[in-house]
Design an enzyme around this catalytic site. Sequence first.
Site, PDB file in Angstrom:
ATOM      1  N   HIS A   1      44.704  55.039  45.160  1.00 55.50           N
ATOM      2  CA  HIS A   1      45.842  55.482  44.814  1.00 55.50           C
ATOM      3  C   HIS A   1      46.150  55.109  43.129  1.00 55.50           C
ATOM      4  O   HIS A   1      45.380  54.510  42.709  1.00 55.50           O
ATOM      5  CB  HIS A   1      47.092  54.932  45.691  1.00 55.50           C
ATOM      6  CG  HIS A   1      47.189  53.584  45.580  1.00 55.50           C
ATOM      7  ND1 HIS A   1      46.247  52.726  45.700  1.00 55.50           N
ATOM      8  CD2 HIS A   1      48.143  52.745  45.094  1.00 55.50           C
ATOM      9  CE1 HIS A   1      46.653  51.417  45.897  1.00 55.50           C
ATOM     10  NE2 HIS A   1      48.085  51.372  45.242  1.00 55.50           N
TER      11      HIS A   1
ATOM     12  N   HIS B   1      48.501  53.187  41.570  1.00 49.23           N
ATOM     13  CA  HIS B   1      49.377  52.031  41.162  1.00 49.23           C
ATOM     14  C   HIS B   1      48.342  51.509  39.949  1.00 49.23           C
ATOM     15  O   HIS B   1      46.883  51.312  39.909  1.00 49.23           O
ATOM     16  CB  HIS B   1      49.273  50.976  42.187  1.00 49.23           C
ATOM     17  CG  HIS B   1      50.592  50.944  42.953  1.00 49.23           C
ATOM     18  ND1 HIS B   1      50.816  50.486  44.284  1.00 49.23           N
ATOM     19  CD2 HIS B   1      51.875  51.226  42.463  1.00 49.23           C
ATOM     20  CE1 HIS B   1      52.362  50.580  44.518  1.00 49.23           C
ATOM     21  NE2 HIS B   1      52.738  50.961  43.513  1.00 49.23           N
TER      22      HIS B   1
ATOM     23  N   ASP C   1      47.310  48.647  38.977  1.00 50.95           N
ATOM     24  CA  ASP C   1      46.392  47.406  39.252  1.00 50.95           C
ATOM     25  C   ASP C   1      45.002  47.963  39.772  1.00 50.95           C
ATOM     26  O   ASP C   1      44.055  47.175  40.019  1.00 50.95           O
ATOM     27  CB  ASP C   1      47.049  46.160  40.270  1.00 50.95           C
ATOM     28  CG  ASP C   1      47.355  46.828  41.431  1.00 50.95           C
ATOM     29  OD1 ASP C   1      48.190  47.808  41.710  1.00 50.95           O
ATOM     30  OD2 ASP C   1      47.052  46.234  42.598  1.00 50.95           O
ATOM     31  N   HIS C   2      45.117  49.317  40.412  1.00 54.79           N
ATOM     32  CA  HIS C   2      43.871  49.704  40.980  1.00 54.79           C
ATOM     33  C   HIS C   2      43.134  50.560  39.913  1.00 54.79           C
ATOM     34  O   HIS C   2      42.030  51.124  40.089  1.00 54.79           O
ATOM     35  CB  HIS C   2      44.226  50.707  42.059  1.00 54.79           C
ATOM     36  CG  HIS C   2      44.829  49.796  43.125  1.00 54.79           C
ATOM     37  ND1 HIS C   2      43.936  49.606  44.463  1.00 54.79           N
ATOM     38  CD2 HIS C   2      45.778  49.044  43.253  1.00 54.79           C
ATOM     39  CE1 HIS C   2      44.509  48.712  45.242  1.00 54.79           C
ATOM     40  NE2 HIS C   2      45.785  48.431  44.578  1.00 54.79           N
TER      41      HIS C   2
ATOM     42  N   HIS D   1      51.437  54.030  52.249  1.00 53.88           N
ATOM     43  CA  HIS D   1      51.745  52.980  51.164  1.00 53.88           C
ATOM     44  C   HIS D   1      53.076  53.871  50.672  1.00 53.88           C
ATOM     45  O   HIS D   1      53.443  53.416  49.161  1.00 53.88           O
ATOM     46  CB  HIS D   1      50.741  53.095  50.118  1.00 53.88           C
ATOM     47  CG  HIS D   1      50.695  51.815  49.222  1.00 53.88           C
ATOM     48  ND1 HIS D   1      51.040  50.756  49.462  1.00 53.88           N
ATOM     49  CD2 HIS D   1      50.352  51.827  47.707  1.00 53.88           C
ATOM     50  CE1 HIS D   1      50.958  49.867  48.539  1.00 53.88           C
ATOM     51  NE2 HIS D   1      50.709  50.561  47.311  1.00 53.88           N
TER      52      HIS D   1
ATOM     53  N   ASP E   1      45.515  50.152  49.297  1.00 54.66           N
ATOM     54  CA  ASP E   1      46.853  49.439  49.776  1.00 54.66           C
ATOM     55  C   ASP E   1      47.625  50.259  50.838  1.00 54.66           C
ATOM     56  O   ASP E   1      47.875  51.486  50.856  1.00 54.66           O
ATOM     57  CB  ASP E   1      47.791  49.452  48.480  1.00 54.66           C
ATOM     58  CG  ASP E   1      47.236  48.409  47.478  1.00 54.66           C
ATOM     59  OD1 ASP E   1      46.235  47.731  47.752  1.00 54.66           O
ATOM     60  OD2 ASP E   1      47.996  48.022  46.513  1.00 54.66           O
TER      61      ASP E   1
ATOM     62  N   HIS F   1      42.780  42.255  47.969  1.00 50.91           N
ATOM     63  CA  HIS F   1      43.937  42.336  47.292  1.00 50.91           C
ATOM     64  C   HIS F   1      44.947  41.317  47.983  1.00 50.91           C
ATOM     65  O   HIS F   1      45.916  41.784  48.421  1.00 50.91           O
ATOM     66  CB  HIS F   1      44.554  43.793  47.942  1.00 50.91           C
ATOM     67  CG  HIS F   1      45.670  44.510  47.109  1.00 50.91           C
ATOM     68  ND1 HIS F   1      47.007  44.076  47.439  1.00 50.91           N
ATOM     69  CD2 HIS F   1      45.630  45.075  46.054  1.00 50.91           C
ATOM     70  CE1 HIS F   1      47.751  44.640  46.285  1.00 50.91           C
ATOM     71  NE2 HIS F   1      47.179  45.254  45.629  1.00 50.91           N
TER      72      HIS F   1
END
Length: 360
Positions: A114, A116, A118-119, A213, A236, A311
């Site tokens: 996805h 976000h 931080d990914h 998510h 996530d 994570h």
Amino acid sequence: MKRVGIVILVVFVLAAGSWLLFRERIVMAVARRVIDTRMAADAVASLRAARPDAIHVVLCGTGSPLPDPTRSGPCTAIVTKTRVFIVDAGSGAARKLLWLGFRVGDVDGLLLTHYHSDHIDGLGELVLQRWAGSSRREPLPVYGPPGVERVVGGVNETYALDAEYRVAHHGPEIMPPSGRGGVARPFVTPKPEEEVLDLDEEGLRISAFAVDHGPVHPAVGYRFDYHGRSVVVSGDTSKSANLTRFAKAADLLVHEGLAPHLVALMTEAAHRLGRTNVEKISRDILSYHTSPVEAAEVARDAGVRMLVFTHVIPPLPMAPMESLFLEGVSGAWNGPVVVGRDGMTFTLGAGEESIERGGL
């Protein structure tokens, strides 16, 4: 005794003098040895040589958006005899791969769960290191559900001027212009109970499935099947029946984990200090992540062989905190559980049932 003392003093003075005299040579020799060792490192080749029939899982980033000096952002590497895929490219992922001895030019594709931050915030560095480290003439394929085109396009534009400089620095033979950046490989958003993508890479089958998510949509997990062994990476998600479905009988489940009772300590501290924004965020994240106990329930219901947490939220700077993170897990499932750390490896040999744990 006095004579012995004098002898010791003389030896010490001579040794100190020798060190001062030859210090630069000694330090240079050590530096050369370290550089040679790092330059020769090839983690992928080593994994393949040790078990050429296996699928190897390397945790190249087990952290979250919260700062953790011991964990890079989300990154999981899947290595087989002929292929290397990375799931997610969080902050520091490329540097951690290099530190672990990967030659990033070996990466055949990136799979995003996805979008976000931080990914994906290590994506630019990953594509740059892949290009620079191997003189690749084709960009990195980046797979993901709808939206991957915008992400990859944005990274390519952000690094466009840098790419021009790199070619000017080193020439088109070393930095072929056609190899810069990434190329989006979108797939349709999977519906519940539906798998999509379905890549078949020389015996490695990769499929994507929907996870929950929300409000983030789309969000997916991935399943890898290779010579009768299987690995599932959750991405996530809150506890997901669909994830349980697609993790059925998997050998290894690499699942995100957020410990609510530890996050509550952050919430309480933020409240005491009047940091209302942090307090609100720390409350909100409980609704779209999975607790360690819930992940253990997924592992139990899916009948997996081993559960590995990634994570990890919140950061666990001290090893004893891992037992707090796992509080209640043994009551939900009695199988093997690992709190992931960067550099851990898991090897699943063809035709076997065992999972070998190691580290880079």
